[in-house]
Design an enzyme around this catalytic site. Structure first.
Site, PDB file in Angstrom:
ATOM      1  N   LYS A  60      12.074  -6.779   9.617  1.00 39.11           N
ATOM      2  CA  LYS A  60      11.768  -7.934  10.471  1.00 39.11           C
ATOM      3  C   LYS A  60      13.027  -8.666  10.935  1.00 39.11           C
ATOM      4  O   LYS A  60      13.030  -9.315  11.970  1.00 39.11           O
ATOM      5  CB  LYS A  60      10.858  -8.925   9.739  1.00 39.11           C
ATOM      6  CG  LYS A  60      11.474  -9.520   8.473  1.00 39.11           C
ATOM      7  CD  LYS A  60      10.541 -10.479   7.767  1.00 39.11           C
ATOM      8  CE  LYS A  60       9.509  -9.795   6.918  1.00 39.11           C
ATOM      9  NZ  LYS A  60       9.990  -9.049   5.741  1.00 39.11           N
ATOM     10  N   HIS A 189      10.388 -14.060  -3.648  1.00 33.04           N
ATOM     11  CA  HIS A 189      11.410 -14.305  -2.627  1.00 33.04           C
ATOM     12  C   HIS A 189      11.835 -15.754  -2.789  1.00 33.04           C
ATOM     13  O   HIS A 189      11.014 -16.655  -2.612  1.00 33.04           O
ATOM     14  CB  HIS A 189      10.846 -14.044  -1.222  1.00 33.04           C
ATOM     15  CG  HIS A 189      11.910 -13.938  -0.169  1.00 33.04           C
ATOM     16  ND1 HIS A 189      12.874 -14.896   0.023  1.00 33.04           N
ATOM     17  CD2 HIS A 189      12.179 -12.964   0.737  1.00 33.04           C
ATOM     18  CE1 HIS A 189      13.680 -14.526   1.005  1.00 33.04           C
ATOM     19  NE2 HIS A 189      13.291 -13.351   1.457  1.00 33.04           N
ATOM     20  N   GLY A 229      17.093 -13.340   0.605  1.00 32.31           N
ATOM     21  CA  GLY A 229      17.720 -14.644   0.377  1.00 32.31           C
ATOM     22  C   GLY A 229      19.236 -14.612   0.381  1.00 32.31           C
ATOM     23  O   GLY A 229      19.883 -15.660   0.333  1.00 32.31           O
ATOM     24  N   GLU A 263      15.045  -7.049  -1.163  1.00 33.06           N
ATOM     25  CA  GLU A 263      14.644  -6.915   0.248  1.00 33.06           C
ATOM     26  C   GLU A 263      15.596  -7.699   1.157  1.00 33.06           C
ATOM     27  O   GLU A 263      15.179  -8.618   1.868  1.00 33.06           O
ATOM     28  CB  GLU A 263      13.218  -7.450   0.431  1.00 33.06           C
ATOM     29  CG  GLU A 263      12.167  -6.759  -0.401  1.00 33.06           C
ATOM     30  CD  GLU A 263      10.862  -7.568  -0.468  1.00 33.06           C
ATOM     31  OE1 GLU A 263      10.775  -8.653   0.149  1.00 33.06           O
ATOM     32  OE2 GLU A 263       9.938  -7.112  -1.148  1.00 33.06           O
TER      33      GLU A 263
END
Ligand SMILES: Cc1ncc(COP(=O)(O)O)c(C=O)c1O
Length: 392
Positions: A60, A189, A229, A263
């Site tokens: 994304k 997250h 993050g 991620e």
């Protein structure tokens, strides 16, 4: 310069030279300069600082095909949020075990596609999704996403996703167990653009408790997903965060049989793009005494285009101009607008810039994260073209 393929350079990419050679005098569109070697260097940095953790790039963040291809070639895994993102990554030959469907609320057709393609790993954070999985994809691997937010983050995500870590996560595992589903791990997250040094430690500690609870239920949890993050343009900050992640992992998950993934999105791509814009119009704002107060510049890209990151990603952009670096050059209070007719289309204000003229170019580094996939051609202003570069 090759406008279709990849341009190669020796040692370091000289952005000033690229801009000069791009001959933008007669071009009214902004230009992205994408350095694919920056993505490769970020991968090396990741491997050096977080050797135990496998990155699954969050598509994304920037779904540019050359960026995704570069990461696929490096062997990175992928975090996909939709059928189209899954398809894009699978089309590059990435095997399904290198993909996590990291969207805890998915339409059924997207889930069906994941099932058909044998993408097993998927996050879940509520009972409705567990019932959905039970009906539509019962042999998938459930990764329970819990909430553990950083005290300070550019884009907090906890209001939307992640169940309560203390009570709800255990209840979801119990529900999954009663439905004969398989929970294989947990995820969180801390928020995108995390600046809280203790955030990962807190979250990894909570994950450890959930692993223990899973074991009590008879699950063999073997995947910890520490989310995204990580900063994209501040490597020193990244190295410090990585230090805290490593000590928490060592403390709570010393068993190397547990796979740890992350991620990262902006970490890989933010620094890879420099956006070059042209001043196509300007205005001077004077006070009642006729004295110059502010010089306003109008650029050929704005917050509905690449600078959408100002609205959606809460980014503050940095401006560079390509004038000779002369410290004696006077500077003026300046304001930069995008090209549309909307007054929300403001890029930067209260800047000090030399007196620029129409046709001058401004450069914006670190424009690779949360810009390209969201940009629109609102008001008929086209999106920038991208020139790709790579070190030999
Ligand atoms: C589920 C998920 N994973 C990863 C990311 C990427 O985060 P970052 O760009 O902060 O690394 C996001 C960003 O919104 C996300 O929602």
């Amino acid at each position: 310069m090759d406008t279709q393929g990849i341009n190669f350079y020796d040692k370091e990419l000289d952005i000033g030279r690229v801009v000069a050679e791009a001959q933008l005098e007669d071009c009214d569109e902004a230009l992205n300069i994408c350095d694919l070697s920056t993505v490769e260097r970020k991968f090396e940095l990741w491997q050096k600082q977080l050797p135990r953790i496998t990155p699954f790039y969050a598509v994304k963040c920037n779904d540019d095909k050359r960026i995704v291809q570069t990461l696929a070639d490096l062997g990175v895994g992928f975090d996909c949020a939709s059928k189209n993102e899954l398809k894009q990554v699978l089309d590059y030959g990435v095997s399904p075990d290198r993909i996590i469907f990291a969207n805890p609320c998915r339409p059924i057709s997207h889930l069906d596609y994941a099932k058909q393609q044998k993408v097993l790993k998927g996050t879940v954070d509520n009972e409705f999704e567990i019932y959905k999985l039970h009906k539509h994809y019962p042999n998938s691997n459930l990764i329970v996403r819990f909430k553990s937010e950083a005290k300070a983050a550019q884009c907090p995500l906890g209001d939307k996703f992640g169940c309560d870590a203390d009570i709800d996560a255990s209840a979801l595992m119990l529900l999954a167990k009663s439905l004969d589903l398989t929970v294989t791990g947990t995820s969180f997250h801390v928020g995108s653009g995390c600046s809280d040094m203790e955030a990962y430690e807190r979250a990894i500690r909570k994950a450890k408790n959930l692993f223990k609870f899973g074991q009590l239920l008879g699950y063999d949890l073997d995947l910890l997903d520490i989310g995204g993050g990580f900063p994209g343009s501040d490597d020193e900050h990244f190295i410090k965060l990585a230090g805290t992640v490593n000590s928490a992992v060592q403390k709570y998950f010393p068993d190397e049989r547990i796979q740890i993934i992350a991620e990262p999105g902006r970490f890989f791509v933010a620094a890879s793009y420099t956006l070059v814009c042209k001043i196509h119009a300007k205005r001077e704002v004077r006070n009642s005494a006729g004295k110059l107060d502010t010089v306003m510049y109008y650029l050929n890209d704005g917050v509905y285009g690449s600078f959408n990151c100002i609205l959606y990603d809460h980014q503050t952009v940095t401006v560079e101009h390509y004038l000779p670096a002369d410290p004696l050059l006077p500077t003026f209070k300046s304001l930069i607008w995008g090209p549309s007719c909307d007054a929300l289309d403001k890029i930067s204000e209260d800047l000090r810039l030399p007196y620029l003229k129409r046709g001058d170019l401004l450069g914006f580094p670190n424009m690779g994260a949360y810009t390209v996939p969201i940009a629109s051609a609102f008001n008929g202003f086209p999106l920038p073209k991208t020139l790709y570069f790579k070190a030999i």
